[in-house]
Design an enzyme around this catalytic site. Structure first.
Site, PDB file in Angstrom:
ATOM      1  N   HIS A   1       0.846  -1.196   0.000  1.00 40.79           N
ATOM      2  CA  HIS A   1       0.000   0.000   0.000  1.00 40.79           C
ATOM      3  C   HIS A   1       0.883   1.249   0.000  1.00 40.79           C
ATOM      4  O   HIS A   1       1.053   1.924   1.019  1.00 40.79           O
ATOM      5  CB  HIS A   1      -0.946   0.011   1.201  1.00 40.79           C
ATOM      6  N   ASN A   2       1.441   1.543  -1.177  1.00 38.89           N
ATOM      7  CA  ASN A   2       2.360   2.661  -1.320  1.00 38.89           C
ATOM      8  C   ASN A   2       1.969   3.484  -2.539  1.00 38.89           C
ATOM      9  O   ASN A   2       0.911   3.249  -3.149  1.00 38.89           O
ATOM     10  CB  ASN A   2       3.800   2.143  -1.435  1.00 38.89           C
TER      11      ASN A   2
ATOM     12  N   VAL B   1       3.130   3.475  -5.511  1.00 36.75           N
ATOM     13  CA  VAL B   1       3.069   2.695  -6.751  1.00 36.75           C
ATOM     14  C   VAL B   1       1.685   2.058  -6.884  1.00 36.75           C
ATOM     15  O   VAL B   1       1.095   2.034  -7.966  1.00 36.75           O
ATOM     16  CB  VAL B   1       4.164   1.618  -6.790  1.00 36.75           C
ATOM     17  N   HIS B   2       1.169   1.544  -5.782  1.00 36.46           N
ATOM     18  CA  HIS B   2      -0.188   0.984  -5.785  1.00 36.46           C
ATOM     19  C   HIS B   2      -1.206   2.056  -6.136  1.00 36.46           C
ATOM     20  O   HIS B   2      -2.135   1.818  -6.921  1.00 36.46           O
ATOM     21  CB  HIS B   2      -0.504   0.386  -4.411  1.00 36.46           C
TER      22      HIS B   2
ATOM     23  N   HIS C   1      -7.173   7.052  -2.360  1.00 38.84           N
ATOM     24  CA  HIS C   1      -7.962   5.951  -1.787  1.00 38.84           C
ATOM     25  C   HIS C   1      -7.220   5.170  -0.703  1.00 38.84           C
ATOM     26  O   HIS C   1      -7.849   4.508   0.127  1.00 38.84           O
ATOM     27  CB  HIS C   1      -8.438   5.005  -2.896  1.00 38.84           C
ATOM     28  N   ASP C   2      -5.888   5.208  -0.675  1.00 38.54           N
ATOM     29  CA  ASP C   2      -5.120   4.556   0.389  1.00 38.54           C
ATOM     30  C   ASP C   2      -4.114   5.520   1.013  1.00 38.54           C
ATOM     31  O   ASP C   2      -3.064   5.097   1.526  1.00 38.54           O
ATOM     32  CB  ASP C   2      -4.379   3.331  -0.167  1.00 38.54           C
TER      33      ASP C   2
ATOM     34  N   ASP D   1      -8.910  -1.600  -7.509  1.00 42.46           N
ATOM     35  CA  ASP D   1      -8.126  -1.788  -6.292  1.00 42.46           C
ATOM     36  C   ASP D   1      -7.678  -3.240  -6.126  1.00 42.46           C
ATOM     37  O   ASP D   1      -6.655  -3.505  -5.482  1.00 42.46           O
ATOM     38  CB  ASP D   1      -8.960  -1.346  -5.090  1.00 42.46           C
TER      39      ASP D   1
ATOM     40  N   GLN E   1      -4.059 -17.291  -3.495  1.00 42.26           N
ATOM     41  CA  GLN E   1      -4.316 -16.542  -4.723  1.00 42.26           C
ATOM     42  C   GLN E   1      -5.375 -17.213  -5.590  1.00 42.26           C
ATOM     43  O   GLN E   1      -6.159 -16.532  -6.249  1.00 42.26           O
ATOM     44  CB  GLN E   1      -3.012 -16.378  -5.508  1.00 42.26           C
TER      45      GLN E   1
END
Length: 639
Positions: free
Chosen positions: A319-320, A322-323, A361-362, A468, A519
């Site tokens: 959650h940075n 780049v995300h 959003h984050d 997301d 996954q």
């Protein structure tokens, strides 16, 4: 060395700087304003046919739009000989030829040593090849680009070291070196001594040129900074070339921003960890939103930089920033891919709200889940009463930031605009709370089955939510990189939970989590159903827009998406013909294309479907390997 053919257009003053490292005799020109185009030919001779060809190819890339680029594009070498003179209109160099030169950039094994005289010419040729390739939007591998620029830099270092050694040891100047350094009094590289103070002139002379004792001059002569100018010219060339290479390579990378396979990691690496500001600014500028919504460019840049700072606060693996850039581009791509951008489904304000919602959003994500905050009784959980803890913080912190003047991108909004913008951003960001996932899909399925149109805010909220969680629908390399980052963040949370004496959350136990199995379940039960619903929803929105157009269609109102604004002459001609028919009592017959709507596709392409299938199959194979490794570990642990 081929000469330069320089095209000078009307301007008040133009200073042309030579760019050839191997042409110390290039002249400096000051061109006054003129109304006629002038051509200046500098005749040189070069024995290498290969070098002439490389220079010619670089020259052929210069055309009428080069004046919008850096001066280095408009000062490439061209041969002025009758047999080698190559102009844009005289010869068309194919992309294949440039691509062949780019391919040759990979070969650095047979290059001369950096202190050899011919290394200067080869460095010049390779720089011109790079420039020509970038001008033609031909992609150069980053590794090749770095290695070639490093070679050029080493050549310049060798020249500088050679000069320094000569200065210190008073070694006689060799003929080749003298030819590199000696220039006429009116040479381009001469810096007029009257333009700098005496102290500065003396310092430059002692520091960057041969010692004063080696320069024979009359006492009345002032030192001439030939070596200084050459070093400055070479430095400017390398620096300008580096900036141009970076600018054009970034432009090439951002050209794929409309594509589902957009590689945000590559952009982030190229921008030194600043991909969010570049992607955000690119999208907003692409639709001219700052100008349309009266947003200060400086304020927007400040806001995006502060967003990156907030995303970097906790140094999260997943959650940075780049995300955030990835979700922003994916949100845009889903809407763009559906065709809704062409249908004018969104207003400028709504499009801006979508971009901002994806960006924030984050914002200031802690790298831990909502459940972790609730179980650990954190301050943020207490503030938001255990409900959508992080999502509420993201949007609240972003709006608090926008209250400060230097980050207030909403300062010119009216009260209604601010209200609508805020409502849409809040609705979209809160919908990214995974605890609302199944309820959100159930609601949207119900809306799809009804006759009524889908509420725009709910549709956009689902698009952001799908963006997301979209990485399993991307190519394997991108998806796998994201998976590794996410699992590392989960494992770090598990370690914190163990330290606090809290139960370890699912998928957060580094020793026992089966990544492949997780996954497979994530794709099968979360991602795939979400994208099926969002695809169906987009198709319903498209059908409603087409149906609305069909109802409005009349002889005087053609289909809005199939016609362009008519030219004044076309409008005048139509009106005159209509008046002529009425005057003669004739009923005007319209072409069938004006009365019969042209079918428009309401089928949405779903590029994610194939990648979801391939990635799930890949994880099935990985899961089998995981089970084998686990069984082997159990056998080894048995006594």
């Amino acid at each position: 060395m081929p000469g330069r053919k320089i095209r000078v257009t009307s301007c008040s003053s133009l200073h042309i700087i030579g760019t050839s490292l191997s042409n110390p005799a290039a002249k400096s020109m000051k061109v006054s304003a003129t109304t006629n185009t002038k051509r200046h030919h500098h005749h040189h001779h070069h024995s290498s046919k290969t070098n002439k060809t490389a220079a010619a190819r670089a020259a052929a890339m210069v055309n009428h739009d080069t004046e919008n680029l850096s001066p280095i594009f408009s000062s490439k070498s061209k041969s002025s000989d009758s047999t080698d003179n190559v102009g844009v209109g005289d010869s068309k160099i194919s992309h294949e030829a440039i691509e062949q030169d780019v391919t040759n950039l990979t070969n650095l094994n047979n290059l001369p040593s950096t202190n050899a005289f011919e290394a200067l010419q080869i460095s010049s040729d390779r720089l011109r090849t790079i420039i020509a390739a970038l001008h033609c939007n031909i992609l150069i591998r980053k590794a090749d680009l770095v290695r070639n620029l490093d070679y050029v830099a080493n050549v310049l270092d060798a020249v500088h070291e050679d000069e320094t050694r000569i200065k210190q040891q008073h070694i006689p100047v060799a003929p080749i070196r003298r030819r590199l350094m000696e220039e006429d009094d009116g040479a381009l590289s001469e810096i007029e001594p009257d333009s700098v103070p005496n102290e500065v002139r003396d310092w430059l002379t002692m520091t960057f040129t041969r010692s004063m004792s080696t320069l024979k001059r009359r006492p009345s002569d002032k030192p001439k900074f030939k070596s200084v100018a050459q070093a400055i010219r070479a430095g400017i060339m390398v620096d300008s070339c580096s900036r141009i290479v970076k600018k054009w390579t970034l432009r090439i990378k951002l050209k794929t921003i409309n594509e589902w396979t957009f590689d945000v990691f590559s952009v982030n690496e190229f921008t030194n960890g600043q991909c969010l500001r570049y992607v955000g600014f690119e999208l907003m500028q692409r639709y001219n939103l700052p100008n349309k919504l009266h947003i200060s460019i400086t304020t927007l840049q400040n806001f995006l930089e502060q967003m990156e700072s907030g995303y970097s606060r906790y140094r999260n693996p997943y959650h940075n920033l780049v995300h955030a850039a990835d979700v922003l581009q994916t949100t845009y791509q889903i809407i763009y891919n559906s065709g809704l951008m062409v249908e004018n489904w969104l207003t400028d304000l709504e499009l801006f709200a979508i971009f901002v919602a994806a960006i924030v959003h984050d914002f200031e994500h802690t790298g831990t889940s909502n459940n972790f905050h609730i179980q650990s009784r954190s301050d943020v959980a207490l503030i938001y009463n255990d409900r959508a803890v992080l999502e509420n913080h993201h949007v609240s912190a972003a709006f608090r930031l926008m209250r400060q003047d230097e980050y207030n991108i909403l300062s010119e909004f009216t009260s209604d605009e601010y209200k609508n913008f805020r409502h849409l951003v809040i609705e979209m960001v809160l919908a990214t709370d995974m605890s609302c996932h199944f309820a959100q899909l159930k609601t949207m399925r119900s809306l799809i089955s009804m006759q009524e149109n889908i509420e725009k805010a709910k549709a956009l909220a689902l698009i952001l939510h799908c963006a997301d969680i979209s990485h399993p629908g991307k190519p394997w390399d991108i998806h796998h990189t994201w998976t590794q980052s996410l699992m590392e963040e989960f494992f770090k949370q598990g370690e914190k939970e163990k330290e606090l004496g809290l139960p370890c959350s699912p998928l957060c136990d580094r020793d026992n989590t089966l990544v492949a199995e997780s996954q497979i379940g994530f794709i099968q039960y979360i991602v795939e159903p979400s994208f099926i619903v969002v695809g169906d929803m987009l198709e319903k929105v498209l059908k409603s827009l087409v149906a609305a157009d069909s109802e409005l269609l009349s002889p005087s109102i053609p289909n809005r998406s199939m016609t362009s604004s008519p030219s004044p002459s076309a409008v005048s001609s139509t009106e005159l013909n209509h008046q002529h028919d009425e005057q003669n009592g004739l009923e005007r017959q319209l072409p069938s294309s004006m009365t019969t709507p042209i079918p428009r596709s309401t089928i949405v392409r779903r590029p994610w479907a194939e990648y979801l299938k391939l990635n799930r199959e890949r994880w099935v194979q990985e899961a089998e390997e995981e089970r084998r490794r686990k069984q082997l570990n159990v056998i080894e642990e048995e006594p």
